[in-house]
Design a protein around this motif. Structure first.
Motif, PDB file in Angstrom:
ATOM      1  N   UNK A   1      48.956  33.468  18.918  1.00 39.43           N
ATOM      2  CA  UNK A   1      48.033  34.632  18.923  1.00 39.43           C
ATOM      3  C   UNK A   1      47.355  34.627  20.250  1.00 39.43           C
ATOM      4  N   UNK A   2      47.186  33.611  20.859  1.00 42.11           N
ATOM      5  CA  UNK A   2      46.256  33.657  22.078  1.00 42.11           C
ATOM      6  C   UNK A   2      47.515  33.853  23.214  1.00 42.11           C
ATOM      7  N   UNK A   3      48.616  33.534  23.066  1.00 45.77           N
ATOM      8  CA  UNK A   3      49.842  33.835  23.937  1.00 45.77           C
ATOM      9  C   UNK A   3      49.996  35.184  23.968  1.00 45.77           C
ATOM     10  N   UNK A   4      50.000  35.797  22.676  1.00 45.37           N
ATOM     11  CA  UNK A   4      50.284  37.284  22.593  1.00 45.37           C
ATOM     12  C   UNK A   4      49.200  38.083  23.043  1.00 45.37           C
ATOM     13  N   UNK A   5      47.985  37.704  23.070  1.00 48.13           N
ATOM     14  CA  UNK A   5      46.856  38.473  23.722  1.00 48.13           C
ATOM     15  C   UNK A   5      46.925  38.330  25.405  1.00 48.13           C
ATOM     16  N   UNK A   6      47.247  37.186  25.814  1.00 46.37           N
ATOM     17  CA  UNK A   6      47.495  36.998  27.097  1.00 46.37           C
ATOM     18  C   UNK A   6      48.521  37.777  27.747  1.00 46.37           C
ATOM     19  N   UNK A   7      49.579  38.005  27.137  1.00 42.43           N
ATOM     20  CA  UNK A   7      50.790  38.860  27.717  1.00 42.43           C
ATOM     21  C   UNK A   7      50.306  40.115  27.346  1.00 42.43           C
ATOM     22  N   UNK A   8      50.383  40.447  26.182  1.00 41.94           N
ATOM     23  CA  UNK A   8      50.209  42.220  25.719  1.00 41.94           C
ATOM     24  C   UNK A   8      49.155  42.701  26.474  1.00 41.94           C
ATOM     25  N   UNK A   9      47.958  42.027  26.783  1.00 41.25           N
ATOM     26  CA  UNK A   9      46.916  42.905  27.330  1.00 41.25           C
ATOM     27  C   UNK A   9      47.036  42.852  28.815  1.00 41.25           C
ATOM     28  N   UNK A  10      47.698  41.492  29.542  1.00 40.42           N
ATOM     29  CA  UNK A  10      48.073  41.793  30.722  1.00 40.42           C
ATOM     30  C   UNK A  10      48.893  42.758  31.215  1.00 40.42           C
ATOM     31  N   UNK A  11      49.845  42.996  30.405  1.00 38.63           N
ATOM     32  CA  UNK A  11      50.801  44.038  30.388  1.00 38.63           C
ATOM     33  C   UNK A  11      50.240  45.440  30.670  1.00 38.63           C
ATOM     34  N   UNK A  12      49.343  45.480  29.488  1.00 42.32           N
ATOM     35  CA  UNK A  12      48.827  46.999  29.427  1.00 42.32           C
ATOM     36  C   UNK A  12      47.694  47.311  30.601  1.00 42.32           C
ATOM     37  N   UNK A  13      46.884  46.310  30.609  1.00 40.68           N
ATOM     38  CA  UNK A  13      45.938  46.833  31.867  1.00 40.68           C
ATOM     39  C   UNK A  13      46.801  46.851  33.099  1.00 40.68           C
ATOM     40  N   UNK A  14      47.820  46.129  33.403  1.00 39.00           N
ATOM     41  CA  UNK A  14      48.485  46.314  34.772  1.00 39.00           C
ATOM     42  C   UNK A  14      49.189  47.890  34.761  1.00 39.00           C
ATOM     43  N   UNK A  15      49.351  48.409  33.454  1.00 41.83           N
ATOM     44  CA  UNK A  15      49.967  49.748  33.489  1.00 41.83           C
ATOM     45  C   UNK A  15      49.019  50.670  33.754  1.00 41.83           C
ATOM     46  N   UNK A  16      47.541  50.395  33.420  1.00 37.56           N
ATOM     47  CA  UNK A  16      46.616  51.260  33.776  1.00 37.56           C
ATOM     48  C   UNK A  16      46.498  51.338  35.267  1.00 37.56           C
ATOM     49  N   UNK A  17      46.699  50.235  36.073  1.00 41.29           N
ATOM     50  CA  UNK A  17      46.696  50.290  37.643  1.00 41.29           C
ATOM     51  C   UNK A  17      48.007  51.097  37.942  1.00 41.29           C
ATOM     52  N   UNK A  18      49.093  50.789  37.384  1.00 41.99           N
ATOM     53  CA  UNK A  18      50.250  51.384  37.991  1.00 41.99           C
ATOM     54  C   UNK A  18      50.212  52.987  37.826  1.00 41.99           C
ATOM     55  N   UNK A  19      49.503  53.377  36.791  1.00 45.04           N
ATOM     56  CA  UNK A  19      49.634  54.856  36.261  1.00 45.04           C
ATOM     57  C   UNK A  19      49.032  55.837  37.623  1.00 45.04           C
ATOM     58  N   UNK A  20      47.804  55.612  38.011  1.00 43.17           N
ATOM     59  CA  UNK A  20      47.385  56.415  39.019  1.00 43.17           C
ATOM     60  C   UNK A  20      48.036  56.690  40.326  1.00 43.17           C
ATOM     61  N   UNK A  21      48.674  55.415  40.597  1.00 40.75           N
ATOM     62  CA  UNK A  21      49.394  55.184  41.671  1.00 40.75           C
ATOM     63  C   UNK A  21      50.580  56.076  41.987  1.00 40.75           C
ATOM     64  N   UNK A  22      51.160  56.860  40.911  1.00 44.12           N
ATOM     65  CA  UNK A  22      52.138  57.610  41.102  1.00 44.12           C
ATOM     66  C   UNK A  22      51.981  59.122  41.133  1.00 44.12           C
ATOM     67  N   UNK A  23      50.539  59.427  41.247  1.00 39.78           N
ATOM     68  CA  UNK A  23      50.148  60.680  41.451  1.00 39.78           C
ATOM     69  C   UNK A  23      49.157  60.766  42.426  1.00 39.78           C
ATOM     70  N   UNK A  24      49.171  62.182  43.064  1.00 41.12           N
ATOM     71  CA  UNK A  24      48.367  62.554  44.406  1.00 41.12           C
ATOM     72  C   UNK A  24      46.752  62.385  43.854  1.00 41.12           C
ATOM     73  N   UNK A  25      46.188  61.966  44.898  1.00 37.95           N
ATOM     74  CA  UNK A  25      44.376  61.860  44.512  1.00 37.95           C
ATOM     75  C   UNK A  25      43.776  62.949  43.788  1.00 37.95           C
ATOM     76  N   UNK A  26      44.291  64.121  44.203  1.00 36.88           N
ATOM     77  CA  UNK A  26      43.677  65.320  43.783  1.00 36.88           C
ATOM     78  C   UNK A  26      44.038  65.683  41.973  1.00 36.88           C
ATOM     79  N   UNK A  27      44.864  64.821  41.452  1.00 39.30           N
ATOM     80  CA  UNK A  27      45.364  64.917  40.247  1.00 39.30           C
ATOM     81  C   UNK A  27      45.359  63.724  39.520  1.00 39.30           C
ATOM     82  N   UNK A  28      44.689  62.571  40.073  1.00 37.22           N
ATOM     83  CA  UNK A  28      44.852  61.501  39.795  1.00 37.22           C
ATOM     84  C   UNK A  28      44.397  61.250  38.216  1.00 37.22           C
ATOM     85  N   UNK A  29      43.376  61.557  38.058  1.00 39.33           N
ATOM     86  CA  UNK A  29      42.715  61.631  36.544  1.00 39.33           C
ATOM     87  C   UNK A  29      43.654  62.194  35.535  1.00 39.33           C
TER      88      UNK A  29
END
Length: 397
Positions: A308-336
């Motif tokens: 369970x601990x390993x699952x949390x380590x991996x799935x939350x790490x992946x999900x929160x990294x996706x949060x960082x990836x998402x805005x970088x794909x779009x211009x600043x004025x439409x980032x949100x």
């Protein structure tokens, strides 16, 4: 560039405020999972109804994320954050006071609108206050508040088992309301400068200028990751109990999941900033698939807690990294708006995850089978990230 009120708050204070907003979201989302063993008998819910109740807030989150991101690009992050935090605080209190299942579903739906409105704005704020080489670390640090909040409610369930489920939701409602003055006085506005010549419709923002395939792959990764994440957030304690362990053991598994996820998010964010997102995330998904198979086959408390601990380590790490990836794909004025669409579409997975678990259990599948069914879901998410990384590299070249 952004229109930020200089001197109003340091970057560290901004991250801290957003961390607490995320923590309160994490507390409230996890509250349902740890409360369901008491809540379900009171309302007479079967497994399928539990799945629908768990998904109600996620339906609201989808709508809130898409609408909140769009609105924030026009009126600013701060007012949308204030309204969103107020919404999930007030309706968490209402959840605690309800005595009717349909009223509870409505309260959870509106609570989810608040969750959704807050999340893309937290992502946008983190992106706009951090340099590019610290972006993933800033976003993951901020969103570590979510598992920290989840860990707090799991601790309550573990060490105060006599605590009524209504009290758990009441705590999760009052604290966001108390945070509102802090947000109002200390969080600066970070609305991007509006360039009228760059004003675009939502579809052109997401799919124009060669971003279409990247957007689809990003959404697919979000959806599949969140299926696994929210299945575990809402069902892990129950699935552990169904393995023959106790309710306290289920709460302990939830606690292990949340605590290790903080380390996973911070470590993966560090690697993504230095090596890019492609290979760190692909390796993470491959390991997560193995862990889900192992968790399904685990017997006894110690293996369940470790996996369970390993699952949390991996799935939350992946999900929160996706949060960082998402805005970088779009211009600043439409980032949100771009990040909000990714969060909103991705949250279809957060709706589907609890429903899938509930329907599988209702159909007679074992807890072990439910967990192992998540392994192929994780594999497909990893393939989507592999393709997204390759596509972005081609565009950069």
């Amino acid at each position: 560039m952004t229109q930020t009120q200089k001197g109003h708050a340091s970057a560290g204070l901004i991250v801290l405020i957003c961390f607490f907003i995320a923590a309160l979201e994490g507390y409230d989302i996890q509250a349902f999972g740890v409360s369901v063993s008491k809540l379900a008998p009171e309302f007479g819910l079967n497994p399928s109804q539990i799945g629908h109740a768990a998904s109600a807030a996620m339906i609201g989150l989808v709508l809130g994320a898409i609408g909140g991101g769009w609105l924030a690009d026009r009126v600013g992050r701060k007012p949308v954050l204030l309204g969103s935090v107020a919404a999930f605080g007030v309706f968490s209190v209402i959840t605690a006071l309800t005595h009717d299942f349909n009223h509870m579903l409505l309260a959870r739906l509106i609570t989810g609108l608040g969750f959704g409105g807050a999340m893309p704005n937290l992502i946008a704020v983190a992106t706009e206050i951090s340099p590019p080489n610290r972006r993933a670390a800033t976003v993951t640090t901020m969103f570590c508040g979510m598992p920290a909040g989840g860990a707090c409610v799991a601790l309550l369930a573990r060490f105060a088992p006599e605590l009524d489920w209504r009290t758990i939701f009441m705590i999760g409602g009052v604290l966001p309301i108390l945070l509102l003055p802090v947000i109002f006085f200390f969080l600066p506005e970070t609305r991007p400068e509006q360039d009228k010549s760059l004003e675009r419709g939502m579809m052109r923002t997401l799919f124009g200028e060669g971003r279409g395939l990247s957007t689809v792959l990003l959404w697919l990764a979000f959806v599949l990751t969140l299926i696994v994440l929210y299945l575990l957030l809402n069902w892990l304690p129950t699935l552990v109990i169904d393995k023959g362990l106790t309710a306290a053991d289920g709460a302990a598994a939830s606690l292990a999941f949340n605590l290790t996820s903080i380390a996973g998010a911070l470590m993966l964010g560090f690697f993504v900033d230095r090596a890019g997102f492609r290979w760190p995330l692909v390796i993470t998904y491959a390991l997560l698939a193995v862990v889900m198979l192992g968790l399904g086959q685990a017997v006894g408390l110690s293996p369940v807690l470790i996996l369970s601990g390993l699952a949390g380590f991996l799935v939350l790490g992946a999900q929160y990294s996706l949060y960082a990836v998402a805005p970088a794909l779009y211009p600043p004025h439409v980032r949100a708006a771009g990040a909000g669409a990714a969060v909103g579409i991705g949250r279809l997975g957060s709706i589907a995850g609890p429903l899938i678990a509930g329907d599988l259990r209702q159909a007679g599948y074992s807890a072990d089978q439910v967990l192992m069914f998540m392994a192929p879901v994780v594999v497909v998410a990893g393939v989507a990230i592999l393709l997204l990384g390759a596509l972005n590299r081609q565009r950069a070249d």
